[in-house]
Design an enzyme around this catalytic site. Structure first.
Site, PDB file in Angstrom:
ATOM      1  N   ARG A  59       0.850  -1.202   0.000  1.00 49.58           N
ATOM      2  CA  ARG A  59       0.000   0.000   0.000  1.00 49.58           C
ATOM      3  C   ARG A  59       0.886   1.253   0.000  1.00 49.58           C
ATOM      4  O   ARG A  59       0.602   2.260  -0.632  1.00 49.58           O
ATOM      5  CB  ARG A  59      -0.938  -0.013   1.208  1.00 49.58           C
ATOM      6  CG  ARG A  59      -2.007   1.050   1.142  1.00 49.58           C
ATOM      7  CD  ARG A  59      -3.250   0.745   1.985  1.00 49.58           C
ATOM      8  NE  ARG A  59      -3.020  -0.050   3.172  1.00 49.58           N
ATOM      9  CZ  ARG A  59      -2.385   0.402   4.271  1.00 49.58           C
ATOM     10  NH1 ARG A  59      -1.930   1.621   4.320  1.00 49.58           N
ATOM     11  NH2 ARG A  59      -2.219  -0.386   5.312  1.00 49.58           N
ATOM     12  N   TYR A 111     -18.152  14.872 -16.043  1.00 47.89           N
ATOM     13  CA  TYR A 111     -18.449  13.435 -15.963  1.00 47.89           C
ATOM     14  C   TYR A 111     -19.482  13.192 -14.850  1.00 47.89           C
ATOM     15  O   TYR A 111     -19.339  13.722 -13.736  1.00 47.89           O
ATOM     16  CB  TYR A 111     -17.145  12.689 -15.665  1.00 47.89           C
ATOM     17  CG  TYR A 111     -17.306  11.199 -15.533  1.00 47.89           C
ATOM     18  CD1 TYR A 111     -17.521  10.404 -16.651  1.00 47.89           C
ATOM     19  CD2 TYR A 111     -17.224  10.595 -14.290  1.00 47.89           C
ATOM     20  CE1 TYR A 111     -17.660   9.041 -16.527  1.00 47.89           C
ATOM     21  CE2 TYR A 111     -17.366   9.227 -14.164  1.00 47.89           C
ATOM     22  CZ  TYR A 111     -17.590   8.456 -15.281  1.00 47.89           C
ATOM     23  OH  TYR A 111     -17.726   7.101 -15.143  1.00 47.89           O
ATOM     24  N   ASP A 182      -9.003  17.327 -15.784  1.00 48.19           N
ATOM     25  CA  ASP A 182      -9.254  15.923 -16.098  1.00 48.19           C
ATOM     26  C   ASP A 182      -8.848  15.721 -17.566  1.00 48.19           C
ATOM     27  O   ASP A 182      -9.508  16.238 -18.467  1.00 48.19           O
ATOM     28  CB  ASP A 182     -10.743  15.620 -15.864  1.00 48.19           C
ATOM     29  CG  ASP A 182     -11.119  14.165 -16.165  1.00 48.19           C
ATOM     30  OD1 ASP A 182     -10.405  13.514 -16.936  1.00 48.19           O
ATOM     31  OD2 ASP A 182     -12.155  13.707 -15.636  1.00 48.19           O
ATOM     32  N   LYS A 207      -9.656   4.443 -19.376  1.00 48.14           N
ATOM     33  CA  LYS A 207     -10.073   4.778 -20.739  1.00 48.14           C
ATOM     34  C   LYS A 207      -8.902   4.637 -21.712  1.00 48.14           C
ATOM     35  O   LYS A 207      -8.350   3.563 -21.839  1.00 48.14           O
ATOM     36  CB  LYS A 207     -10.676   6.177 -20.744  1.00 48.14           C
ATOM     37  CG  LYS A 207     -11.658   6.443 -19.602  1.00 48.14           C
ATOM     38  CD  LYS A 207     -12.920   5.617 -19.690  1.00 48.14           C
ATOM     39  CE  LYS A 207     -13.746   5.663 -18.416  1.00 48.14           C
ATOM     40  NZ  LYS A 207     -14.101   6.992 -17.945  1.00 48.14           N
TER      41      LYS A 207
HETATM   42  C1  LIG Z   1     -14.605   7.531 -16.745  1.00 54.41           C
HETATM   43  C2  LIG Z   1     -14.270   8.901 -16.391  1.00 54.41           C
HETATM   44  C3  LIG Z   1     -14.012   9.256 -15.063  1.00 54.41           C
HETATM   45  C4  LIG Z   1     -14.101   8.257 -13.933  1.00 54.41           C
HETATM   46  O1  LIG Z   1     -13.147   7.272 -14.064  1.00 54.41           O
HETATM   47  P1  LIG Z   1     -13.332   5.738 -13.557  1.00 54.41           P
HETATM   48  O2  LIG Z   1     -12.010   5.142 -13.863  1.00 54.41           O
HETATM   49  O3  LIG Z   1     -14.453   5.140 -14.335  1.00 54.41           O
HETATM   50  O4  LIG Z   1     -13.620   5.808 -12.101  1.00 54.41           O
HETATM   51  C5  LIG Z   1     -13.681  10.573 -14.818  1.00 54.41           C
HETATM   52  N1  LIG Z   1     -13.613  11.490 -15.815  1.00 54.41           N
HETATM   53  C6  LIG Z   1     -13.844  11.172 -17.093  1.00 54.41           C
HETATM   54  C7  LIG Z   1     -13.754  12.225 -18.150  1.00 54.41           C
HETATM   55  C8  LIG Z   1     -14.186   9.878 -17.436  1.00 54.41           C
HETATM   56  O5  LIG Z   1     -14.444   9.570 -18.717  1.00 54.41           O
END
Ligand SMILES: *Cc1c(COP(=O)(O)O)cnc(C)c1O
Length: 392
Positions: A59, A111, A182, A207
């Site tokens: 961790r 999101y 983000d 993603k």
């Molecule tokens: C999917 C997504 C998230 C969240 O991510 P997870 O890995 O699914 O928790 C945050 N911001 C954007 C733009 C996303 O596409």
């Protein structure tokens, strides 16, 4: 490069080599493995009680995760990256940088999961949250004396609006707030927010970065060493760490990041152009199209664009659902950034948690379809759209 990518910023030099080799020289491993071994152990032997060589518990630190974090930090031009069990797990950790009474100013077209986390979890701990549209003048109007964090996505999800990161970073600095970007939609291959003045880059590695829809992971990247240290502390003590095996998967996925992103870009532009000229489509949103209201800004701060685009179908929800059902190559599913082409009806899928009135204000209507264009053959994708549009 500029003539092959539509006048976008030139791509970072040596980026593919970095994604493949950075921190992964075979000399570093016991048997000079070309592919880094995965370190699955949770615990480490101590030579004397309390004498820790480098790691004590996974961790706190793990060799596989360490390599992944250093590669991501390098890609984003940062000094420190920390990885988490999901994208939202990384934003949860961001919340822990704040205290009761602090305010987050967040982009309104955010999101859906981030929206819920801020409004339904953050607020329970006394963190205030309010929303702004994508214009820097609107952020300036909505900033408060207790604003400690500005959180944006650019391009936004799902309406693909662009935020001027450089201008917004000046505003954030003036008010002593951290600017978080983000960068999930573009990856550092196409946009590097720290270079443009952001303080923290956030990723859902789930993603494009991993790119194979088989890992859930998030990351935060910073330049500032103090914030980096604090995030490392929070990562360990909040326990939101990813597994070493998943870290290995993301390292593997990132080796083909640039190849995949180039194909996503080509395919999404082909789909966008096709849809823009189709009589059954009302409007297409794609930052690479000259018709995009912020096309020039996109070219200024991005070196390309991913597979993300959105389109309004002429008709109501019944027509839109019929179109979605008729698609064969595009799969109806949430998430994005995979090799497979996906479509979503955001109003009832990713954004059902956002109040209807707010959704409509944002343009997330019942006929808005979001496309995550994959890396299949372009002609097959266009043929699929053609036959599905013929059904409505
Ligand atoms: C999917 C997504 C998230 C969240 O991510 P997870 O890995 O699914 O928790 C945050 N911001 C954007 C733009 C996303 O596409």
């Amino acid at each position: 490069m500029s003539n092959t990518n539509g006048g976008f910023l030139s791509l970072p030099k040596g980026f593919s080599t970095m994604a493949i080799h950075e921190e992964q020289e075979p000399e570093k491993w016991a048997h000079k493995e070309v592919i880094m071994p995965i370190s699955l152990t949770v615990s480490y032997k101590q030579s004397e009680p309390g004498i820790v060589k480098k790691y004590s518990h996974s961790r706190q630190g793990n060799p596989t995760r360490d390599v992944l974090e250093r590669v991501i930090a390098k890609m984003e031009n940062g000094n420190c990256a920390t990885c988490y069990g999901s994208g939202l797990g990384s934003i949860t950790t961001l919340l822990a940088l704040l205290k009761q009474g602090d305010h987050i100013l967040c982009i309104d077209d955010v999101y859906g999961g981030t929206y819920k986390l801020f409004t339904e979890v953050g607020t329970r701990f006394g963190v205030e949250v309010s929303f702004s549209n994508c214009n820097v003048t609107s952020f300036a109007k909505n900033i408060r004396s207790n604003t400690r964090m500005i959180f944006v996505e650019t391009p936004t999800n799902p309406t693909l609006q662009i935020v001027d990161i450089e201008e917004l970073s000046k505003l954030a600095k003036k008010h002593g707030a951290l600017l978080v970007v983000d960068n999930t939609f573009l990856t550092p291959y196409f946009q590097r927010p720290l270079v443009l003045g952001a303080d923290i880059v956030m990723h859902s590695l789930t993603k494009y970065m991993n790119g194979h829809s088989d890992v859930s992971m998030g990351a935060l990247v910073v330049k500032d060493e103090q914030i980096g240290k604090r995030l490392k502390f929070l990562q360990e003590h909040m326990g939101v760490v990813p597994s070493p095996f998943d870290c290995y998967q993301v390292l593997r996925g990132m080796k083909t990041l640039t190849l995949r992103m180039d194909q996503h870009r080509e395919n999404s532009l082909a789909v966008a152009r096709y849809l823009e000229n189709h009589p059954k489509i009302e409007k297409v949103l794609h930052p690479g199209l000259p018709s995009h209201p912020q096309h020039e800004l996109a070219k200024k701060q991005m070196s390309g664009h991913s597979g993300m685009l959105a389109a309004y179908i002429k008709g109501d929800i019944v027509t839109t659902k019929k179109f979605l059902k008729s698609l064969k190559c595009f799969t109806l599913a949430p998430s994005l950034g995979d090799s497979e082409s996906l479509v979503a009806l955001n109003a009832v899928m990713t954004h059902s948690g956002v109040p209807k009135e707010q959704r409509e204000k944002l343009g997330i209507t019942d006929n808005l379809v979001r496309f995550s264009v994959g890396i299949e053959d372009t002609e097959d994708l266009l043929a699929d759209l053609e036959q599905a549009l013929a059904q409505i």
